[in-house]
Design a protein around this motif. Sequence first.
Motif, mmCIF file in Angstrom:
data_model
loop_
_atom_site.group_PDB
_atom_site.id
_atom_site.type_symbol
_atom_site.label_atom_id
_atom_site.label_comp_id
_atom_site.label_asym_id
_atom_site.label_seq_id
_atom_site.Cartn_x
_atom_site.Cartn_y
_atom_site.Cartn_z
ATOM 1 N N LEU A 52 16.849 62.562 21.358
ATOM 2 C CA LEU A 52 16.275 62.869 22.676
ATOM 3 C C LEU A 52 14.772 62.614 22.687
ATOM 4 O O LEU A 52 14.221 62.115 23.678
ATOM 5 C CB LEU A 52 16.566 64.323 23.041
ATOM 6 N N SER A 53 14.102 62.929 21.582
ATOM 7 C CA SER A 53 12.647 62.774 21.519
ATOM 8 C C SER A 53 12.227 61.311 21.528
ATOM 9 O O SER A 53 11.208 60.953 22.133
ATOM 10 C CB SER A 53 12.108 63.447 20.251
ATOM 11 N N VAL A 54 13.004 60.459 20.847
ATOM 12 C CA VAL A 54 12.684 59.030 20.858
ATOM 13 C C VAL A 54 12.846 58.469 22.264
ATOM 14 O O VAL A 54 12.009 57.668 22.723
ATOM 15 C CB VAL A 54 13.571 58.271 19.846
ATOM 16 N N LEU A 55 13.884 58.878 22.960
ATOM 17 C CA LEU A 55 14.047 58.441 24.355
ATOM 18 C C LEU A 55 12.817 58.826 25.186
ATOM 19 O O LEU A 55 12.290 58.006 25.935
ATOM 20 C CB LEU A 55 15.301 59.084 24.960
ATOM 21 N N GLY A 65 20.485 60.698 26.474
ATOM 22 C CA GLY A 65 20.951 60.653 25.093
ATOM 23 C C GLY A 65 21.864 61.784 24.670
ATOM 24 O O GLY A 65 22.249 61.856 23.491
ATOM 25 N N LEU A 66 22.250 62.668 25.600
ATOM 26 C CA LEU A 66 22.978 63.865 25.190
ATOM 27 C C LEU A 66 24.314 63.565 24.509
ATOM 28 O O LEU A 66 24.658 64.204 23.508
ATOM 29 C CB LEU A 66 23.208 64.783 26.399
ATOM 30 N N GLU A 67 25.068 62.614 25.022
ATOM 31 C CA GLU A 67 26.376 62.325 24.406
ATOM 32 C C GLU A 67 26.203 61.783 22.990
ATOM 33 O O GLU A 67 26.883 62.233 22.053
ATOM 34 C CB GLU A 67 27.157 61.344 25.282
ATOM 35 N N ALA A 68 25.300 60.853 22.815
ATOM 36 C CA ALA A 68 25.042 60.303 21.481
ATOM 37 C C ALA A 68 24.488 61.375 20.553
ATOM 38 O O ALA A 68 24.863 61.448 19.368
ATOM 39 C CB ALA A 68 24.062 59.134 21.580
ATOM 40 N N LEU A 138 25.900 51.684 18.976
ATOM 41 C CA LEU A 138 25.885 53.067 18.509
ATOM 42 C C LEU A 138 27.019 53.336 17.531
ATOM 43 O O LEU A 138 26.816 53.936 16.463
ATOM 44 C CB LEU A 138 26.003 54.029 19.696
ATOM 45 N N LEU A 139 28.229 52.889 17.877
ATOM 46 C CA LEU A 139 29.389 53.141 17.026
ATOM 47 C C LEU A 139 29.273 52.430 15.689
ATOM 48 O O LEU A 139 29.643 52.975 14.641
ATOM 49 C CB LEU A 139 30.674 52.719 17.750
ATOM 50 N N SER A 140 28.759 51.215 15.710
ATOM 51 C CA SER A 140 28.592 50.462 14.470
ATOM 52 C C SER A 140 27.597 51.156 13.544
ATOM 53 O O SER A 140 27.847 51.315 12.341
ATOM 54 C CB SER A 140 28.124 49.045 14.789
ATOM 55 N N LEU A 141 26.467 51.583 14.091
ATOM 56 C CA LEU A 141 25.457 52.282 13.293
ATOM 57 C C LEU A 141 26.002 53.584 12.721
ATOM 58 O O LEU A 141 25.796 53.906 11.551
ATOM 59 C CB LEU A 141 24.232 52.591 14.157
ATOM 60 N N LEU A 142 26.707 54.332 13.556
ATOM 61 C CA LEU A 142 27.218 55.631 13.129
ATOM 62 C C LEU A 142 28.272 55.480 12.032
ATOM 63 O O LEU A 142 28.256 56.214 11.035
ATOM 64 C CB LEU A 142 27.799 56.385 14.326
ATOM 65 N N ALA A 143 29.178 54.523 12.207
ATOM 66 C CA ALA A 143 30.227 54.303 11.219
ATOM 67 C C ALA A 143 29.633 53.912 9.870
ATOM 68 O O ALA A 143 30.054 54.399 8.812
ATOM 69 C CB ALA A 143 31.191 53.221 11.711
ATOM 70 N N GLU A 144 28.643 53.038 9.896
ATOM 71 C CA GLU A 144 28.021 52.584 8.654
ATOM 72 C C GLU A 144 27.258 53.718 7.968
ATOM 73 O O GLU A 144 27.340 53.896 6.747
ATOM 74 C CB GLU A 144 27.081 51.412 8.945
ATOM 75 N N LEU A 188 17.261 55.752 15.657
ATOM 76 C CA LEU A 188 17.660 54.463 16.220
ATOM 77 C C LEU A 188 18.532 54.621 17.460
ATOM 78 O O LEU A 188 18.484 53.780 18.367
ATOM 79 C CB LEU A 188 18.384 53.628 15.161
ATOM 80 N N PHE A 189 19.333 55.691 17.518
ATOM 81 C CA PHE A 189 20.134 55.947 18.719
ATOM 82 C C PHE A 189 19.239 56.034 19.954
ATOM 83 O O PHE A 189 19.521 55.436 20.995
ATOM 84 C CB PHE A 189 20.906 57.256 18.562
ATOM 85 N N GLY A 190 18.157 56.796 19.845
ATOM 86 C CA GLY A 190 17.242 56.928 20.979
ATOM 87 C C GLY A 190 16.607 55.607 21.353
ATOM 88 O O GLY A 190 16.460 55.273 22.535
ATOM 89 N N ALA A 191 16.252 54.817 20.330
ATOM 90 C CA ALA A 191 15.626 53.520 20.580
ATOM 91 C C ALA A 191 16.601 52.549 21.251
ATOM 92 O O ALA A 191 16.228 51.805 22.168
ATOM 93 C CB ALA A 191 15.112 52.937 19.271
#
Length: 292
Positions: A52-55, A65-68, A138-144, A188-191
């Motif tokens: 949330l802060s990066v957003l 960004g709440l769901e992520a 998002l899903l690719s980053l999270l899975a890795e 990175l999610f926020g970015a």
Amino acid sequence: MKIQDYLKDKKHLIDEYLPSYLKHKAIPANLKEAMLYSLEAGGKRLRPILTLSVLEAFGQRAEVGLEAACALEMVHTYSLIHDDLPSMDDDDFRRGKPTNHKMFGEATAILAGDALLTMSFQVIAQSSTYSSGQKVALLSLLAEAAGAEGMVAGQTVDMESENKKLTLGELQSIHERKTGRLLEVSVLFGAILANASEQDLSHLRAFSRHLGIAFQIQDDILDVMGDSELMGKPAGSDEHNMKSTYPKLLTLDGAKEQLTSQLALSKENLRKANVEPVILEGIADYIVSRNH
């Protein structure tokens, strides 16, 4: 706004939003209770707050960004449930409360962790807020970050390294995967949701990597010096489990010096990104000065 007030405000937002994904779903009652028990146990919520802060640092609304952010906290919570199991770190307390397997039994705790991990991907995939391209990223980053190359790899090598003397490089490699990767993804999610440039993504990745190392060093220092009541778990657990730590390898003073160095490198990279850095710098300072 003081950083403590900012963190409290964002924590309240996450705490309010997080359980809503479970409460109206057709989940067996005992499993749902176990999932909610650990999700609602508290914690600092640093990972979702970073998203949330990066957003906001990019001038975007935090609510985007709440769901992520909540998906990240589900993954983090699953990892804590599994880390505490008798076959892993064998801890009886987490955040001042009995661990999940102490409350619900080992089998239900394992399943609660499994359910939270998979639900995190469901939350992102079914979002009506994010574009298809954002979901894939998002899903690719999270899975890795959470899987066999990231957090699970770090946990595996961490267990294999008990009763062994590691080099500083080996220790850092463990924690970059076990702790750092999910913290990196939080940034990175926020970015990604702010449609950041590749250059800004690169700077923020470096910011988060150094911050992740600093986070772990402070954890290791607290395990030596911390107050068990404040931490919600016994101090000295690393020593009890015969784990290599930064204070053990560098001495306590050496670990503190390394902490200061990693914080400086983190901030240096943050200032290269095209963002408003004040809140993120405040969070970084909080991470290295926290007492639990």
